[in-house]
Design a protein around this motif. Structure first.
Motif, PDB file in Angstrom:
ATOM      1  N   GLU A 243       0.844  -1.191   0.000  1.00  0.00           N
ATOM      2  CA  GLU A 243       0.000   0.000   0.000  1.00  0.00           C
ATOM      3  C   GLU A 243       0.884   1.247   0.000  1.00  0.00           C
ATOM      4  O   GLU A 243       1.823   1.334   0.779  1.00  0.00           O
TER       5      GLU A 243
ATOM      6  N   LYS B  70       2.187   5.107   0.579  1.00  0.00           N
ATOM      7  CA  LYS B  70       2.174   5.957   1.765  1.00  0.00           C
ATOM      8  C   LYS B  70       1.896   7.397   1.355  1.00  0.00           C
ATOM      9  O   LYS B  70       2.010   7.755   0.189  1.00  0.00           O
ATOM     10  N   SER B  71       1.534   8.216   2.308  1.00  0.00           N
ATOM     11  CA  SER B  71       1.306   9.640   2.035  1.00  0.00           C
ATOM     12  C   SER B  71       2.552  10.242   1.420  1.00  0.00           C
ATOM     13  O   SER B  71       3.671   9.990   1.861  1.00  0.00           O
TER      14      SER B  71
ATOM     15  N   ASP C 116       3.458   9.663  -1.739  1.00  0.00           N
ATOM     16  CA  ASP C 116       3.817   8.884  -2.928  1.00  0.00           C
ATOM     17  C   ASP C 116       3.027   9.373  -4.137  1.00  0.00           C
ATOM     18  O   ASP C 116       1.872   9.776  -4.013  1.00  0.00           O
TER      19      ASP C 116
END
Length: 138
Positions: free
Chosen positions: A109, A111-112, A114
């Motif tokens: 997943e 991440k902030s 990206d």
């Protein structure tokens, strides 16, 4: 007499047909945007600013269409078993809300911060541009 018989026989038949069609639409499986071709490929910044400048013309262009949006992931919100990814435009302000298709598993997943590209169906503008049935593009 014959017209009355046809009328009283035709009305229930019509109602039964409408009910069967409505039931078919109700149980029809929901589909993600994964198998569909994107009508537009655009940056999150450009999409947001087009909606902010003129919502009516942007709705005419994008509403109901499959759009591929690239941007920086600002936040991931979890709500039950669904996820909403928020892409932020470079100039700040609002963003693009991308509701992932239910049951989508992303590994790993992001991440902030990206950079991601998401494909989904545009459902309009409510302070942010909203995309539904989204999938991550690689």
């Amino acid at each position: 007499m014959k017209k009355r018989t046809i009328l009283w026989g035709g009305i229930p038949l019509l109602l039964l047909t409408v009910a069967a069609w409505a039931y078919h639409l109700y149980v029809k499986p929901h589909q993600s945007a994964a198998g569909e071709t994107a009508d537009f490929t655009i940056s999150a910044d450009s999409l947001y600013h087009q909606y902010q400048a003129d919502e009516h013309s942007a709705d005419q262009k994008y509403l109901g269409k499959v759009i591929e949006v690239s941007g920086k992931l600002a936040e991931i919100q979890h709500s039950g078993n669904s996820e909403i990814w928020i892409l932020s435009p470079q100039s700040g302000g609002g963003g693009i809300n991308c509701q992932l298709f239910a049951g989508t598993k992303i590994d790993p997943e992001p991440k902030s911060g990206d950079a991601v590209t998401v494909k989904g169906r545009c459902t309009g503008f409510l302070m942010d541009v909203n995309l539904a049935d989204c999938v991550l593009r690689k």
